[in-house]
Design a protein around this motif. Structure first.
Motif, PDB file in Angstrom:
ATOM      1  N   ASP A 292     -71.210   3.337  -8.589  1.00 38.10           N
ATOM      2  CA  ASP A 292     -71.577   4.171  -7.433  1.00 38.10           C
ATOM      3  C   ASP A 292     -73.204   4.250  -7.482  1.00 38.10           C
ATOM      4  OD1 ASP A 292     -69.077   4.884  -7.343  1.00 38.10           O
ATOM      5  OD2 ASP A 292     -69.163   6.722  -8.369  1.00 38.10           O
ATOM      6  N   TYR A 295     -74.031   0.870  -5.488  1.00 42.73           N
ATOM      7  CA  TYR A 295     -73.957   1.188  -4.087  1.00 42.73           C
ATOM      8  C   TYR A 295     -74.816   2.095  -3.516  1.00 42.73           C
ATOM      9  CZ  TYR A 295     -70.384  -1.921  -2.695  1.00 42.73           C
ATOM     10  OH  TYR A 295     -69.548  -3.025  -2.554  1.00 42.73           O
ATOM     11  N   ALA A 296     -75.356   3.137  -4.193  1.00 43.86           N
ATOM     12  CA  ALA A 296     -76.551   4.102  -3.598  1.00 43.86           C
ATOM     13  C   ALA A 296     -77.569   2.946  -3.434  1.00 43.86           C
ATOM     14  CB  ALA A 296     -76.595   5.148  -4.627  1.00 43.86           C
ATOM     15  N   ASP A 299     -77.085   0.812  -0.413  1.00 49.39           N
ATOM     16  CA  ASP A 299     -76.592   1.737   0.725  1.00 49.39           C
ATOM     17  C   ASP A 299     -77.018   1.179   2.254  1.00 49.39           C
ATOM     18  OD1 ASP A 299     -75.188   3.706   1.948  1.00 49.39           O
ATOM     19  OD2 ASP A 299     -77.073   4.522   2.503  1.00 49.39           O
ATOM     20  N   GLU A 300     -78.445   0.809   2.060  1.00 51.15           N
ATOM     21  CA  GLU A 300     -79.178   0.107   3.193  1.00 51.15           C
ATOM     22  C   GLU A 300     -78.468  -0.967   3.769  1.00 51.15           C
ATOM     23  OE1 GLU A 300     -83.842   0.635   4.299  1.00 51.15           O
ATOM     24  OE2 GLU A 300     -83.057   0.430   2.234  1.00 51.15           O
ATOM     25  N   VAL A 302     -75.442  -2.448   3.202  1.00 51.96           N
ATOM     26  CA  VAL A 302     -74.271  -1.977   3.697  1.00 51.96           C
ATOM     27  C   VAL A 302     -74.420  -1.402   5.022  1.00 51.96           C
ATOM     28  CG1 VAL A 302     -72.121  -0.737   3.377  1.00 51.96           C
ATOM     29  CG2 VAL A 302     -73.323  -1.659   1.192  1.00 51.96           C
ATOM     30  N   ARG A 303     -75.275  -0.544   5.319  1.00 49.06           N
ATOM     31  CA  ARG A 303     -75.300   0.057   6.546  1.00 49.06           C
ATOM     32  C   ARG A 303     -75.820  -1.004   7.701  1.00 49.06           C
ATOM     33  NH1 ARG A 303     -79.010   4.140   7.062  1.00 49.06           N
ATOM     34  NH2 ARG A 303     -79.359   4.288   4.889  1.00 49.06           N
TER      35      ARG A 303
END
Lengths: 434, 225
Positions: A292, A295-296, A299-300, A302-303
């Motif tokens: 987690d 992934y945090a 995150d960028e 991923v987006r």
């Protein structure tokens, strides 16, 4: 088979042969002694009986009196000096069985008449003699084996103690701890020699290993410094006023190449460190939390690629390993799943009680999947990535005996790690179909 | 601002001092522990860059000496060894930051500025550039007194640019500054483009001049000239 059992077995089989031969010898010897004894006794009897018969008035009465021990009947044959020794069986009324007798037969003149005389004596039956000898030998043999094994085991355990101590030390030896073997002295020369040989050998191995390790470290230092100079000089060059676009491009490509070289060097050093098992500290880490967290941070990315991430945690999975290595492992797998994804693609992360699997959509693989974990293998040769990520992941998994595998099916690429492959070998085909 | 560069590699040391001098620092250097100890004892420095692998010993010794003597200098360790133990030990004995060779000079500069900001309590916390002023503690950005709502990444980006004003920053050095090791491939440079255009747009929207210039295919430059 243990050395001890092996020697015991040899001892026992050899002594079995000796006992058998001894039994045969015993038996013949006994038989001869008994035979001689009986013959001797029969002759004594003969002298005594003849003396009595000469004195006696009624020979038949005397015979009756002597029961089975004496038999006589008148005969027409002449008196001989030869005697015949033979065996016979006579039915015994009292014991109600036939009994073996040894008899001495001869013809003798008594009171002027010739008589055929047999003097008898009960003999030991061969069968019962054999039984006696076998039983005795058997008991002796069992007692011998029992004592031998007991003594041998007791003595051996004591004698082999230093050997097992050495074995234990060798088993626990770890090259990356650079420990020198200090083995205890024993009072057995052979074991002392063995211990000395092992000590010399491990010292040599340690020395070589340290030289290798130092080389890896020095190589890193030696390469990074000139690289740093190249990079920094290029950076300063880039700041010069009035550079043409072409010049800028040249500087830029040189600096990109220098960066790549330095990343490559760094990755190779990490790889050699992992393979040399130089990451010792272990901590208990919760994989779900680490995932987690990672992934945090990402995150960028991923987006930016408009990816949809689906987390499928059925359980909290705790692993005992080096934090730094787990970080590298997860980062490699996750950045791969982002990097090699399609824009608008998907990522599925599953964590069960012993496996982690990360699946992502993506272009079909251009290299054979079994080659994927080798160094410098890239699906897209034009890609700027180093092609070391998965081999580093594999090296980390190998260190901890985790099992890492790759599958491709229906546009999904799945990398899965089994953190406890020894216990159960579960293959879940449904994962690849997701 | 006085910086002492303790580095045995002459070429590296000249490159570092060339960049830092262009940023307005006064640079001195030492090539070994003996020389460095002498200089530390005589002069006061705002920031000291220490290479760990020195010819006459481990640079970490110097960090310990500095901390024992309660010198108020910022300390940044430079090392070719990317080893976690050195990093942890270095920060434990009191270094302010840690950089692994090869590093970007723009990154080193940003780290020095950040260390100096944290050390100098008497000075203003805000960094000002014409009409723009930012506060690294509160992560606040103002243009002509109006607060600009920047994301964390956009703020980091602006701070990095303000630390390296009038310098060409390559896309790689920006990527490394913002994402560390996560980004290692060129196809992710699009992210930087997106962040930079967002930042530029927000600043202009709030009335700032356009300071962000694209430098051909290389990178970006934050300048008012």
């Amino acid at each position: 088979m243990k050395l001890l059992n092996q020697t015991n077995l040899y001892f026992i089989s050899v002594s079995l042969v000796i006992f058998c031969l001894g039994g045969i010898l015993f038996y013949t010897l006994f038989e001869i002694i008994i035979d001689n004894d009986i013959a001797h006794k029969l002759h004594e009897r003969k002298t005594y009986n003849l003396k009595q018969l000469q004195k006696s008035d009624s020979l038949l009465l005397y015979q009756q009196y002597s029961a089975n021990m004496l038999y006589l009947r008148p005969t027409g044959r002449p008196e001989t000096t030869t005697e015949i020794l033979s065996d016979t069986t006579i039915y015994d009324d009292v014991l109600e069985e036939r009994i073996l007798y040894r008899q001495l037969s001869f013809v003798k003149m008594i009171h002027g008449k010739n008589y055929f005389i047999q003097i008898r004596r009960a003999a030991v039956e061969q069968k019962s003699l054999l039984e006696g000898v076998v039983l005795l030998e058997g008991l002796l043999f069992l007692a011998f084996v029992a004592v031998l094994t007991l003594v041998n085991n007791r003595v051996s355990r004591q004698i082999w103690k230093p050997f097992y101590a050495i074995l234990d030390k060798i088993g626990k030896y770890k090259i990356d701890l650079a420990q020198s073997m200090s083995l205890r002295k024993s009072n057995i020369d052979e074991f002392n020699e063995l211990a000395k040989a092992i000590e010399t050998m491990t010292d040599k191995i340690n020395r070589e290993f340290n030289i290798q390790k130092e080389f890896a470290e020095n190589a890193s230092h030696e390469i990074q410094t000139p690289l740093a100079i190249v990079k920094n000089k290029l950076e300063i060059l880039l700041q010069s006023p009035e550079l043409s676009k072409d010049q800028m491009d040249l500087i830029n490509s040189a600096s990109v190449a220098a960066n790549r070289l330095s990343k490559l060097n760094e990755a190779l050093i990490i790889l050699s460190k992992i393979e040399n098992r130089q990451f010792h500290e272990m901590t208990k880490i919760c994989l779900n939390d680490e995932m987690d967290q990672l992934y945090a941070n990402l995150d960028e990315l991923v987006r930016m690629k408009e990816l949809r991430v689906e987390k499928n945690y059925t359980q909290r999975l705790e692993i005992k390993m080096n934090t730094h290595l787990l970080g590298i492992l997860l980062e490699n797998i996750i950045t791969n799943s982002i990097k090699h994804n399609l824009t608008g693609g998907r990522i599925t992360i599953s964590i069960t009680d012993q496996t982690l699997s990360v699946s992502n959509t993506g272009e079909p693989l251009k290299v054979p999947s079994q080659k994927l974990f080798q160094r410098f293998i890239k699906s897209n040769t034009k890609s700027p990535s180093l092609g070391l990520g998965l081999s580093i992941s594999k090296a980390i998994c190998d260190t901890y005996s985790f099992r890492i595998a790759y599958r491709e099916s229906a546009g999904w690429h799945t990398v899965s790690i089994n953190f406890n492959p020894a216990e159960t070998e579960i293959v879940r085909p449904e994962e690849s179909r997701k | 601002m006085k910086v002492l560069i303790i580095e045995d590699e002459h070429e590296l040391q000249t490159a570092i001092s060339a960049y830092l001098k262009s940023e307005g620092y006064v640079c001195e250097h030492a090539a070994n522990i003996k020389e460095a100890t002498e200089k530390i004892n005589i002069y006061e420095y705002d920031c000291i860059l220490i290479d760990i692998g020195l010819p006459d010993g481990n640079g970490l010794q110097l960090v310990e000496i500095l901390k024992k003597e309660l010198k108020n200098s910022g300390v940044i360790i430079l090392t070719a060894k990317n080893s976690l133990e050195d990093k942890i030990f270095g920060l434990d004995v009191g270094a302010d930051d840690y950089l692994t060779k090869p590093f970007n000079l723009s990154e080193l500069n940003a780290r020095i500025r950040s260390v100096l900001r944290r050390r100098k309590f008497e000075g203003k916390k805000e960094i000002e550039f014409n009409e723009i002023s930012i506060n690294p503690d509160t992560l606040q950005t103002c243009v002509q007194g109006k607060t600009v709502p920047l994301t964390k990444k956009e703020f980091d980006l602006l701070l990095f640019f303000l630390s390296n004003k009038k310098k060409v920053l390559t896309k790689e050095s920006i990527a490394e500054h913002l994402w560390g090791d996560y980004i290692d491939s060129a196809d992710n440079f699009d992210f930087i483009y997106v962040h930079i255009s967002n930042l530029r747009k927000k600043l202009i929207d709030y009335g700032a001049r356009d300071y962000l210039h694209t430098v051909y295919g290389v990178g970006y430059k934050f300048t008012d000239t």
